[in-house]
Design a protein around this motif. Structure first.
Motif, PDB file in Angstrom:
ATOM      1  N   MET A   1       0.849  -1.176   0.000  1.00 28.30           N
ATOM      2  CA  MET A   1       0.000   0.000   0.000  1.00 28.30           C
ATOM      3  C   MET A   1       0.896   1.241   0.000  1.00 28.30           C
ATOM      4  O   MET A   1       1.861   1.322   0.733  1.00 28.30           O
ATOM      5  N   THR A   2       0.543   2.214  -0.794  1.00 30.84           N
ATOM      6  CA  THR A   2       1.279   3.460  -0.867  1.00 30.84           C
ATOM      7  C   THR A   2       0.597   4.518  -0.013  1.00 30.84           C
ATOM      8  O   THR A   2      -0.610   4.680  -0.089  1.00 30.84           O
ATOM      9  N   HIS A   3       1.365   5.212   0.804  1.00 25.64           N
ATOM     10  CA  HIS A   3       0.820   6.280   1.636  1.00 25.64           C
ATOM     11  C   HIS A   3       1.246   7.616   1.049  1.00 25.64           C
ATOM     12  O   HIS A   3       2.413   7.832   0.741  1.00 25.64           O
ATOM     13  N   PHE A   4       0.296   8.524   0.905  1.00 24.17           N
ATOM     14  CA  PHE A   4       0.563   9.810   0.293  1.00 24.17           C
ATOM     15  C   PHE A   4       0.579  10.960   1.285  1.00 24.17           C
ATOM     16  O   PHE A   4       0.824  12.080   0.919  1.00 24.17           O
ATOM     17  N   GLY A   5       0.282  10.721   2.542  1.00 21.67           N
ATOM     18  CA  GLY A   5       0.281  11.797   3.526  1.00 21.67           C
ATOM     19  C   GLY A   5      -1.082  11.949   4.171  1.00 21.67           C
ATOM     20  O   GLY A   5      -1.970  11.121   4.002  1.00 21.67           O
ATOM     21  N   PRO A   6      -1.278  13.028   4.919  1.00 16.83           N
ATOM     22  CA  PRO A   6      -2.535  13.228   5.647  1.00 16.83           C
ATOM     23  C   PRO A   6      -3.717  13.435   4.693  1.00 16.83           C
ATOM     24  O   PRO A   6      -3.551  13.912   3.574  1.00 16.83           O
ATOM     25  N   VAL A   7      -4.875  13.061   5.173  1.00 15.92           N
ATOM     26  CA  VAL A   7      -6.109  13.209   4.404  1.00 15.92           C
ATOM     27  C   VAL A   7      -7.021  14.172   5.147  1.00 15.92           C
ATOM     28  O   VAL A   7      -7.228  14.035   6.350  1.00 15.92           O
ATOM     29  N   ILE A   8      -7.541  15.146   4.450  1.00 17.17           N
ATOM     30  CA  ILE A   8      -8.496  16.085   5.047  1.00 17.17           C
ATOM     31  C   ILE A   8      -9.877  15.464   4.974  1.00 17.17           C
ATOM     32  O   ILE A   8     -10.282  14.958   3.933  1.00 17.17           O
ATOM     33  N   SER A   9     -10.590  15.490   6.088  1.00 10.51           N
ATOM     34  CA  SER A   9     -11.943  14.929   6.093  1.00 10.51           C
ATOM     35  C   SER A   9     -12.916  15.919   6.727  1.00 10.51           C
ATOM     36  O   SER A   9     -12.533  16.745   7.544  1.00 10.51           O
ATOM     37  N   TYR A  10     -14.155  15.841   6.288  1.00  9.79           N
ATOM     38  CA  TYR A  10     -15.229  16.694   6.788  1.00  9.79           C
ATOM     39  C   TYR A  10     -16.438  15.823   7.096  1.00  9.79           C
ATOM     40  O   TYR A  10     -16.695  14.877   6.364  1.00  9.79           O
ATOM     41  N   PRO A  11     -17.216  16.161   8.133  1.00  7.23           N
ATOM     42  CA  PRO A  11     -18.469  15.434   8.351  1.00  7.23           C
ATOM     43  C   PRO A  11     -19.373  15.605   7.124  1.00  7.23           C
ATOM     44  O   PRO A  11     -19.484  16.694   6.563  1.00  7.23           O
ATOM     45  N   LEU A  12     -19.993  14.530   6.689  1.00 12.55           N
ATOM     46  CA  LEU A  12     -20.842  14.571   5.509  1.00 12.55           C
ATOM     47  C   LEU A  12     -21.980  15.563   5.678  1.00 12.55           C
ATOM     48  O   LEU A  12     -22.336  16.286   4.737  1.00 12.55           O
ATOM     49  N   ASP A  13     -22.554  15.651   6.868  1.00 15.04           N
ATOM     50  CA  ASP A  13     -23.652  16.607   7.110  1.00 15.04           C
ATOM     51  C   ASP A  13     -23.220  18.031   6.796  1.00 15.04           C
ATOM     52  O   ASP A  13     -23.918  18.774   6.114  1.00 15.04           O
ATOM     53  N   GLY A  14     -22.045  18.429   7.276  1.00 15.22           N
ATOM     54  CA  GLY A  14     -21.571  19.783   7.046  1.00 15.22           C
ATOM     55  C   GLY A  14     -21.186  20.037   5.597  1.00 15.22           C
ATOM     56  O   GLY A  14     -21.452  21.104   5.050  1.00 15.22           O
ATOM     57  N   LEU A  15     -20.592  19.057   4.953  1.00 17.16           N
ATOM     58  CA  LEU A  15     -20.163  19.210   3.569  1.00 17.16           C
ATOM     59  C   LEU A  15     -21.356  19.388   2.634  1.00 17.16           C
ATOM     60  O   LEU A  15     -21.363  20.278   1.785  1.00 17.16           O
ATOM     61  N   LEU A  16     -22.373  18.560   2.788  1.00 22.74           N
ATOM     62  CA  LEU A  16     -23.551  18.670   1.928  1.00 22.74           C
ATOM     63  C   LEU A  16     -24.279  19.990   2.143  1.00 22.74           C
ATOM     64  O   LEU A  16     -24.755  20.607   1.185  1.00 22.74           O
ATOM     65  N   LYS A  17     -24.336  20.451   3.384  1.00 14.40           N
ATOM     66  CA  LYS A  17     -24.965  21.738   3.669  1.00 14.40           C
ATOM     67  C   LYS A  17     -24.147  22.869   3.044  1.00 14.40           C
ATOM     68  O   LYS A  17     -24.701  23.796   2.451  1.00 14.40           O
ATOM     69  N   PHE A  18     -22.829  22.780   3.111  1.00 12.92           N
ATOM     70  CA  PHE A  18     -21.946  23.808   2.571  1.00 12.92           C
ATOM     71  C   PHE A  18     -22.086  23.938   1.052  1.00 12.92           C
ATOM     72  O   PHE A  18     -22.152  25.033   0.516  1.00 12.92           O
ATOM     73  N   VAL A  19     -22.160  22.808   0.356  1.00 13.66           N
ATOM     74  CA  VAL A  19     -22.250  22.858  -1.102  1.00 13.66           C
ATOM     75  C   VAL A  19     -23.689  22.975  -1.595  1.00 13.66           C
ATOM     76  O   VAL A  19     -23.927  23.176  -2.772  1.00 13.66           O
ATOM     77  N   GLY A  20     -24.668  22.864  -0.695  1.00 14.62           N
ATOM     78  CA  GLY A  20     -26.068  23.077  -1.041  1.00 14.62           C
ATOM     79  C   GLY A  20     -26.747  21.937  -1.782  1.00 14.62           C
ATOM     80  O   GLY A  20     -27.691  22.167  -2.528  1.00 14.62           O
ATOM     81  N   LEU A  21     -26.283  20.711  -1.578  1.00 16.60           N
ATOM     82  CA  LEU A  21     -26.924  19.568  -2.225  1.00 16.60           C
ATOM     83  C   LEU A  21     -28.154  19.129  -1.446  1.00 16.60           C
ATOM     84  O   LEU A  21     -28.119  19.025  -0.231  1.00 16.60           O
TER      85      LEU A  21
END
Length: 65
Positions: A1-21
């Motif tokens: 497995m290749t590791h590329f570094g840290p991953v940014i994550s957001y709660p799905l509830d907040g992300l969908l509200k932010f983008v207006g879906l």
């Protein structure tokens, strides 16, 4: 497995509200043992979700945070 570094994550509830879906939505979860974290960040989304597919091992033991 290749590791590329840290991953940014957001709660799905907040992300969908932010983008207006708006729903209905379908969700496929395949996160290799972190299902409880995904579900915890999607509680509002799941109430509006039209369908969910979740891949998880048969020996899954949920933990509560």
């Amino acid at each position: 497995m290749t590791h590329f570094g840290p991953v940014i994550s957001y709660p799905l509830d907040g992300l969908l509200k932010f983008v207006g879906l708006e729903g209905p939505h379908y969700l496929k979860i395949d996160v290799d043992g972190q299902e409880n974290l995904v579900l915890a960040g999607a509680m509002n989304f799941l109430q509006q979700c039209a369908g969910v597919i979740m891949e998880m091992p048969l020996e899954y033991e949920p933990t509560v945070h």
